[in-house]
Design an enzyme around this catalytic site. Sequence first.
Site, PDB file in Angstrom:
ATOM      1  N   LYS A 295      82.260  19.169  54.551  1.00 24.03           N
ATOM      2  CA  LYS A 295      82.459  19.295  52.825  1.00 24.03           C
ATOM      3  C   LYS A 295      80.590  18.520  51.753  1.00 24.03           C
ATOM      4  CE  LYS A 295      85.616  17.609  51.126  1.00 24.03           C
ATOM      5  NZ  LYS A 295      86.630  18.246  50.382  1.00 24.03           N
TER       6      LYS A 295
ATOM      7  N   LYS B  42      82.355  21.855  47.854  1.00 22.30           N
ATOM      8  CA  LYS B  42      82.846  23.022  48.116  1.00 22.30           C
ATOM      9  C   LYS B  42      83.134  22.697  50.000  1.00 22.30           C
ATOM     10  CE  LYS B  42      80.424  26.978  45.333  1.00 22.30           C
ATOM     11  NZ  LYS B  42      79.458  28.099  45.851  1.00 22.30           N
TER      12      LYS B  42
ATOM     13  N   ASP C 274      96.840  12.498  45.412  1.00 26.30           N
ATOM     14  CA  ASP C 274      96.956  14.067  44.762  1.00 26.30           C
ATOM     15  C   ASP C 274      97.498  14.712  46.351  1.00 26.30           C
ATOM     16  OD1 ASP C 274      96.672  16.250  43.538  1.00 26.30           O
ATOM     17  OD2 ASP C 274      94.749  16.837  44.151  1.00 26.30           O
TER      18      ASP C 274
ATOM     19  N   PHE D  30      84.620  19.602  42.229  1.00 21.92           N
ATOM     20  CA  PHE D  30      82.952  19.080  42.428  1.00 21.92           C
ATOM     21  C   PHE D  30      82.787  18.883  44.536  1.00 21.92           C
ATOM     22  CE2 PHE D  30      87.420  15.816  43.293  1.00 21.92           C
ATOM     23  CZ  PHE D  30      86.562  15.805  44.719  1.00 21.92           C
TER      24      PHE D  30
ATOM     25  N   GLY E  85      86.317  26.674  50.925  1.00 22.66           N
ATOM     26  CA  GLY E  85      87.357  25.821  50.089  1.00 22.66           C
ATOM     27  C   GLY E  85      86.586  24.978  48.735  1.00 22.66           C
ATOM     28  N   GLU E  86      87.074  24.950  47.798  1.00 20.87           N
ATOM     29  CA  GLU E  86      86.131  25.070  46.741  1.00 20.87           C
ATOM     30  C   GLU E  86      87.172  23.826  45.396  1.00 20.87           C
ATOM     31  OE1 GLU E  86      82.858  27.910  43.887  1.00 20.87           O
ATOM     32  OE2 GLU E  86      84.398  28.515  45.037  1.00 20.87           O
ATOM     33  N   GLY E  87      86.255  23.270  45.205  1.00 23.91           N
ATOM     34  CA  GLY E  87      87.134  22.347  44.348  1.00 23.91           C
ATOM     35  C   GLY E  87      86.142  22.375  42.899  1.00 23.91           C
TER      36      GLY E  87
END
Length: 456
Positions: free
Chosen positions: A56, A40, A150, A38, A34-36
């Site tokens: 994370k 990974k 969110d 701010f 997963g990657e956002g």
Amino acid sequence: MAEAEAEAAGAGAGAGPARRTTRVGRYELGKTIGEGSFAKVKVARDTRTGDTLAIKVLDRNHVLRHKMVEQIKREISTMKLIKHPNVVQLHEVMASKSKIYMVLEYVDGGELFDKIVNSGRLGEDEARRYFHQLINAVDYCHSRGVYHRDLKPENLLLDSHGALKVSDFGLSAFAPQTKEDGLLHTACGTPNYVAPEVLADKGYDGMAADVWSCGIILFVLMAGYLPFDDPNLMTLYKLICKAKVSCPHWFSSGAKKFIKRILDPNPCTRITIAQILEDDWFKKDYKPPLFEQGEDVSLDDVDAAFDCSEENLVAEKREKPESMNAFALISRSQGFNLGNLFEKEMMGMVKRETSFTSQCTPQEIMSKIEEACGPLGFNVRKQNYKMKLKGDKTGRKGYLSVATEVFEVAPSLHMVELRKTGGDTLEFHNFYNNFSSELKDIVWKSESDAKAAKKR
């Protein structure tokens, strides 16, 4: 954010890059799942117990630069104390010189979002069962002063038994918090799931905003589509603020009334969680969560992670595994049926990340990927054996972007990983269907897979 130090390093000698593993403390880090913007998330293995976990990875300098230390420490400390069967558990926090590592429960059943994509919509009883678990999780975290902000199907995971797990609770620490009026003032979250008062940016109650998002999720589970949707962002905002809900004919009368009480544009008159728990539609087959008496939780690791003292920093060591071990891991993993992988994913099983194997050289693979991207309207940036693909048209959630990387898993055999790093998940599904058809000739099939394909 900068590439995580846990990331595989550079190109290997000879035919192509070899996958490397990294040790962080007692954890062996694997691939990025997963990657956002701010952080990974990487899959990891506890070398002492053999357990699979998720880690994370946050940029420590980013946290310090934006003076977010106290907020994040407070939020992480709260999350570590939360032990609920429907919330992804935070086990431990560590830090290196440049990274902060949050060791999390690994949830292996995929996203609830994929269930909707594959099924179209859920039956009312099944949707209610997931909604029960969602409300249990949200209610518990709210009681401890933690808001999600969110909530969306992509943040709702399923374990191997089909139980719901809410991820990313507590990450509101990465944005400004409550001001003097006692209201939150940061409009975060995915637009389609965000409450009207959040869009108005005049301050909002975190609990009421989360309840609205829960209502949107329930509607999507039962309808298979969003109640408010438009490609134009301003039009979408107007639809959300008016909140004129039109429920499909297959919703029961009880469900329609319940959803309209949740999707009330006025947060002051919107149904609360306490009232949700008393609603007749909600109460059908409801089972309150069962808690195990947990042991005392230490927060020493949270303080240590933000301490500048060298003695509190965790060591990072890169190691290179044997190619055969990597190949065996891929061959035996569920969903990595090599030759059949593309066929399965083209039938709608592809998620936000996927992979395939090829006997072509890395240069041939990357050239073919670049060739396939042009007609699909994607720009390509290359660095070593990594590629960033970015759509040239904005979608429902901004530009669709995809990261790809080529690894050597055995002599003359390479694995290509693709994962969505930005944009809409459904748009990624559509992109991948077109993309995969262009790459069929470079996907490796074993002899048995080829025979099986001929029979079909």
